[in-house]
Design a protein around this motif. Sequence first.
Motif: not given
Length: 176
Positions: A40-46
């Motif tokens: 979640y540091k880098f991406f909001h979703t898969k």
Amino acid sequence: MDPKRQLGEAVRVLLDDHTIEEITVKDILAKAGVSRYHFYKFFHTKEELVEWEYLHILSAHARDILGSSSWSEALYKKFLVYQTHLKFFQHVYQSENIEHIRQVNRRFVRDAYRMMLRHAGASLDNPHILFATEMVVVGGEEMTMRWIADGMKVPIEVMLVLFQESIPVCISQYFY
């Protein structure tokens, strides 16, 4: 290896066997060996992670593809990238909700076509050239995605001929 790269490699490996819908964030974390915090540091979703890895694969080969001596060589090299990562691309293209990836791919292809056309001396202000380019970008992207989703059963060399035969005359003169 940094956590972002680990996540990218994990989703690439998982997409060799599953569509995006079949993979959970928990699966990705287990495969990557990183914490939920790093995800979640880098991406909001898969889906954002899949898009990032998709771009990572294409950008790793972009210089070689764009440095080709001809349009057909560039297309051939791009098809080889798809072949090398066939299961990844196949499962991405078989997934639902990939409109943003389609847009990203169209932008990549559109930019490549415009760069090649500009380099060959075509006027990018010409509405005929702009329309033909957009038609090839949208139609070519759709046909390529279908071909890959179906497992690239038609040989690359045949697809190259089919693409060459479908390029509008007003732009094909700049590609050979």
